[in-house]
Motif scaffolding. Structure first.
Motif, PDB file in Angstrom:
ATOM      1  N   LEU A   1      -7.159  -5.347  -3.873  1.00  0.00           N
ATOM      2  CA  LEU A   1      -6.994  -5.800  -2.488  1.00  0.00           C
ATOM      3  C   LEU A   1      -6.917  -7.318  -2.381  1.00  0.00           C
ATOM      4  O   LEU A   1      -6.223  -7.844  -1.506  1.00  0.00           O
ATOM      5  CB  LEU A   1      -8.134  -5.299  -1.611  1.00  0.00           C
ATOM      6  CG  LEU A   1      -8.157  -3.814  -1.295  1.00  0.00           C
ATOM      7  CD1 LEU A   1      -9.390  -3.484  -0.470  1.00  0.00           C
ATOM      8  CD2 LEU A   1      -6.901  -3.384  -0.576  1.00  0.00           C
ATOM      9  N   VAL A  13      -7.740   2.150  -3.857  1.00  0.00           N
ATOM     10  CA  VAL A  13      -7.246   0.804  -4.146  1.00  0.00           C
ATOM     11  C   VAL A  13      -8.497  -0.073  -4.152  1.00  0.00           C
ATOM     12  O   VAL A  13      -9.061  -0.346  -3.093  1.00  0.00           O
ATOM     13  CB  VAL A  13      -6.246   0.330  -3.079  1.00  0.00           C
ATOM     14  CG1 VAL A  13      -5.766  -1.072  -3.402  1.00  0.00           C
ATOM     15  CG2 VAL A  13      -5.089   1.305  -2.949  1.00  0.00           C
ATOM     16  N   LEU A  59       0.828  -1.201   0.000  1.00  0.00           N
ATOM     17  CA  LEU A  59       0.000   0.000   0.000  1.00  0.00           C
ATOM     18  C   LEU A  59       0.867   1.256   0.000  1.00  0.00           C
ATOM     19  O   LEU A  59       0.629   2.193  -0.769  1.00  0.00           O
ATOM     20  CB  LEU A  59      -0.923  -0.003   1.229  1.00  0.00           C
ATOM     21  CG  LEU A  59      -1.875   1.178   1.387  1.00  0.00           C
ATOM     22  CD1 LEU A  59      -2.905   1.186   0.265  1.00  0.00           C
ATOM     23  CD2 LEU A  59      -2.577   1.115   2.744  1.00  0.00           C
ATOM     24  N   PRO A 100      -7.763   2.193   0.510  1.00  0.00           N
ATOM     25  CA  PRO A 100      -8.436   0.962   0.084  1.00  0.00           C
ATOM     26  C   PRO A 100      -9.949   1.145   0.046  1.00  0.00           C
ATOM     27  O   PRO A 100     -10.516   1.906   0.837  1.00  0.00           O
ATOM     28  CB  PRO A 100      -8.046  -0.051   1.161  1.00  0.00           C
ATOM     29  CG  PRO A 100      -6.815   0.502   1.779  1.00  0.00           C
ATOM     30  CD  PRO A 100      -6.980   1.989   1.725  1.00  0.00           C
TER      31      PRO A 100
END
Length: 165
Positions: free
Chosen positions: A133, A128, A72, A84
């Motif tokens: 993920l 994201v 990340l 995210p």
């Protein structure tokens, strides 16, 4: 702390320093905006951090991993905020923020914004997505956060089921 320590020597907690002793090697900073929830804590972290990019991580994410946090932190080095997102929404409590956004977040907060999700509207956010993920979260528990005793019991069940696998 176990997930963060391999990534940086600059681990900090934001809250009331008098409320808890600091774990070894962890700086504790008084929240400069104590009545603003997570948003105030993030602003404080951005203002006191010794680095330009700050990985923000809530303390109630028991399944987050060093591998994920490292990825990340390296996805979009120029992003204002790297957050995210899954079908439930954005996870700004596990995100990377650039220090340059602290003034915009502070202005938004002083103007009445209290919800972290609303404050993100004042930034250029790179999301994201869930599809990305899954690279680090095949079982869907990576960003599970614990807000209630029931959440805690569910996490214990998930952890014990994973330990036996």
């Amino acid at each position: 702390l176990a997930a963060l320590r391999p990534l940086t020597p600059h681990v900090m907690l934001v809250g009331r320093a008098s409320d808890r002793p600091a774990p070894p090697g962890v700086a504790v900073h008084d929240d400069s905006m104590p009545d603003c929830g997570p948003l105030g804590g993030i602003i404080t972290a951005l203002e006191v951090a010794p680095t330009d990019r700050v990985l923000v991580l809530a303390c109630d994410l028991p399944f987050v991993t060093t591998h994920f946090l490292s990825a990340l932190a390296n996805l979009e080095p120029s992003a204002d905020a790297l957050v995210p997102r899954d079908e439930e929404g954005r996870y700004a409590i596990c995100a990377v923020f650039h220090r340059r956004v602290a003034p915009a977040l502070r202005v938004a907060t002083v103007s009445g914004t209290r919800k972290l999700q609303d404050a993100l509207g004042h930034l250029t956010v790179t999301e994201v997505p869930r599809a990305v993920l899954t690279t680090w979260d095949g079982d869907g528990r990576l960003l599970l956060n614990l807000n209630t005793p029931q959440d805690y019991r569910a996490a214990e069940h998930v952890a014990s089921a994973g330990a036996g696998a």
